[in-house]
Design an enzyme around this catalytic site. Sequence first.
Site, PDB file in Angstrom:
ATOM      1  CB  THR A   1      -0.941  -0.007   1.214  1.00 32.07           C
ATOM      2  OG1 THR A   1      -1.620  -1.266   1.274  1.00 32.07           O
ATOM      3  CG2 THR A   1      -1.980   1.093   1.132  1.00 32.07           C
TER       4      THR A   1
ATOM      5  CE1 TYR B   1       0.582  -9.509   2.495  1.00 27.81           C
ATOM      6  CE2 TYR B   1       2.159  -7.901   1.666  1.00 27.81           C
ATOM      7  CZ  TYR B   1       0.866  -8.379   1.744  1.00 27.81           C
ATOM      8  OH  TYR B   1      -0.138  -7.732   1.068  1.00 27.81           O
TER       9      TYR B   1
ATOM     10  CE  LYS C   1      -0.840  -7.566   4.921  1.00 28.63           C
ATOM     11  NZ  LYS C   1      -0.348  -6.340   4.215  1.00 28.63           N
TER      12      LYS C   1
ATOM     13  CB  ILE D   1      -0.980  -5.813   8.235  1.00 29.85           C
ATOM     14  CG1 ILE D   1      -0.106  -6.235   9.432  1.00 29.85           C
ATOM     15  CG2 ILE D   1      -0.261  -4.752   7.406  1.00 29.85           C
ATOM     16  CD1 ILE D   1       1.268  -6.754   9.060  1.00 29.85           C
TER      17      ILE D   1
END
EC number: 4.3.3.7
Length: 291
Positions: free
Chosen positions: A44, A132, A160, A202
Site C-alpha cells: 500500500t 507476508y 500476515k 495489517i
Amino acid sequence: MFSGSIPALVTPFRDGAFDAPTFARLVDWQVKEGTSALVPCGTTGESPTLSFDEHYRVIDCCIEAAAGRVPVIAGCGSNDTATAIRHMRHAQASGADAALIVAPYYNRPSQEGMIAHFKALADASDLPIVVYNVPGRTVADISAETMCKLAEIPTVVAVKDASGDLARVTVHRKGARHGFCQLSGNDELWLPHAVMGGAGCISVTANVAPRLCADFAAACAAGEWTRALALHDRLFDLHKAMFSDTSPGPVKYALSRVHDWFSPEVRLPIIPASGASRAVVDAALASAGVI
C-alpha cells in the site's frame, strides 16, 4: 508480539517526491487514533516505486514520527534475498521493531527455496520477521505447512496472511509454535480471522478510519463479538471500496477526502482512482460515518 489495528501506510507524494512532513503528520494522527503498530513501505506504500534512498527515508521518517509510541514493522521484502537483507539491516539500524517480508515474487521459488530465503534473512539479521503471504500478487504461495516450518525459525514471529484461505488460521494455530502471531492481510476477513485465533490485521482501511478499526480490534480482543460484528458491518463497504480500483488509488483518494492536507498523488504504473471508484469511496466513507 503484535496485535490490533496495524495500517499498511500509504506513502504521500507531492510533485513526484516523497512528502515527509505529510507522512509524519499521518503517522502522528494514526497513533493518536489508537493504531497499534505501523507498517511503512508495504504494498500500500507503493514500495516497488521507491528508490533505495526513498525506501530508507520513509522507514526512518516513520520511526522518528512514531517516537517509540507504537512498534514500527518496516517493509523489507524483495525477490532478491541480498536486497531483503540490505533492507533489514537498514531498518534494524534505524530502530525498527520488526521487518515485514513478502514471499519472493515473480521468480516463483519452490517451498524449499522460500524456506532457504527466510533462513538466510534470519542468519543475516536478528530483527524479528513478519512473513507476508499474498499469492494474488506474488504468484508464489507459502503453503500452510511451509509456514509452520518457518515458524520454527526463532526470529520469525508472525505471519500476515492475505491468501483468503481462512482454514490456514487453524492449520497455523495447531501446527506452529505456541505464541506464533497471526495477522490478517484482508480487511473484509478480519472478523472471522479473529474468531479463529488471529491477533489483528495489517490493514488498508485503517489508513482512513483508524479509530473505527482500533475499536473493532479492541472488541475482538475482548471477545465482544456482537459489538465486533456491528463494527464489521459498518466498515464492510469501506473495506471493499479500498479495492474499487487498483490500490492504493482509492485509499489515497479517501485520505484526501478525510484530510485536506493529504494529496491523492500516486506513482506510475499506478494511476489515480477513477471517477467510478471515487464515487464508491465517497459513498462508503459516508456510510461508515467517516465523513
